[in-house]
Design an enzyme around this catalytic site. Sequence first.
Site, PDB file in Angstrom:
ATOM      1  N   PHE A 141     110.571  11.235   6.542  1.00  0.00           N
ATOM      2  CA  PHE A 141     110.952  12.133   7.636  1.00  0.00           C
ATOM      3  C   PHE A 141     109.773  13.052   7.907  1.00  0.00           C
ATOM      4  CE2 PHE A 141     112.548  15.930   9.666  1.00  0.00           C
ATOM      5  CZ  PHE A 141     113.270  15.390  10.703  1.00  0.00           C
ATOM      6  N   ASP A 226     102.218  15.293   3.450  1.00  0.00           N
ATOM      7  CA  ASP A 226     103.131  16.112   4.243  1.00  0.00           C
ATOM      8  C   ASP A 226     103.906  17.006   3.274  1.00  0.00           C
ATOM      9  OD1 ASP A 226     105.246  17.224   5.647  1.00  0.00           O
ATOM     10  OD2 ASP A 226     105.692  15.410   6.787  1.00  0.00           O
ATOM     11  N   LYS A 255     107.119  25.069   8.000  1.00  0.00           N
ATOM     12  CA  LYS A 255     108.326  25.717   7.486  1.00  0.00           C
ATOM     13  C   LYS A 255     108.067  27.053   6.801  1.00  0.00           C
ATOM     14  CE  LYS A 255     111.252  21.624   7.448  1.00  0.00           C
ATOM     15  NZ  LYS A 255     111.937  21.957   8.699  1.00  0.00           N
TER      16      LYS A 255
END
Length: 401
Positions: A141, A226, A255
């Site tokens: 994801f 990531d 984030k």
Amino acid sequence: MNATETLIAAADARSAHNYHPLPVVVATADGAWVTDVEGRRYLDLLAGYSALNFGHRNPRLVDAAKAQLERVTLTSRAFHHDLFARFCEELAQLCGMEMVLPMNTGVEAVETAVKTARKWGYRVKGVPGEMAKIVVAGGNFHGRTTTVISFSTDPEARADFGPYTPGFQIVPYGDLTAMESAMTENTVAVLIEPIQGEAGVIVPPEGYLRAVRELTRERNVLFMADEIQSGLGRTGRTFACEDEGVEPDVYVLGKALGGGILPVSAVVASADVLGVFQPGEHGSTFGGNPLACAVALEVMAMLRSGEYQERSARLGEHLHRELQALLGTGKVTAVRGRGLWAGVDVSPAVGTGRQVSERLMDRGVLAKDTHGRTIRIAPPLMISEEDLDWGLDQLRAVLGV
């Protein structure tokens, strides 16, 4: 209808139905707790998918944002501002790298990493034009833009959004042999999550990240990590790659870098990699804006203390010890994770992940399911042990153990 029902109905009437949120309407929040419009309090065990690593409205981050709001919030990259150089320098130092390319959302950073790898492949590695390939992992994801879903294996994210962007090779996560077989002379990068979050907090086999690092170095391929969900303290270290002593060529961050206040993301790499960009080839009006830099600088100052990494490691051991005790009860079939991050697979006899999440909500705990039966637990790193234990008590009650 009460206030909650009224607001949910209004949202359903006007908002595209691209999310299926739990039926709670948050009005205020502080630390690890939120309060809804009816005055009910909930313990937040999701933390905005790691965007809230430092808790809701962390005073240090709020103060940094307020101070910057009184000065300047946006210039665009058409001009310099007085925090930009410091932001880039400190983020590069945090990552042990040399250069930073700031963006806003996590998926923008992933898109930037893809463009970086391709540009590097053509300009530095010498891959023929339009032939660059990037190896990715199944179950990944990395976001939901058109390019990113082109290498997703999630039918919900991918179906009916084609035609898809070419140039990606998908291999099973954790399978080094498959990755090695997928690499050709035109492979410019491997893009993987050190721990797969949305897939259910999937931890790769021991030694996998080290082997990927060795393989990419041998093949002159960029290793792009990531760390949007796994980084900045979540696993008990600043970066999840550190668990295997690995330093990638490229960090993709987001984030928690924005402190739960605003979106901040970045690609961080060596000058040999990010130096391929020239003016006009990539950009963002809001990327690296003064307000974002002010908040991110405070985030980095908090990480440099080591306090949050230490808390995540210490409380994470406690969390996983308690969750492991649920195995063998017939109610939980698997527990995975690292630090203050866990994926708990519930038995079908208990119900679906969505049903368990709703029952937790009824008991004052907010968590979220993924892939049908997995409950993700990722509280703010500043959560107290007492609050964490209370949340675990509610999970045990919902599971009936």
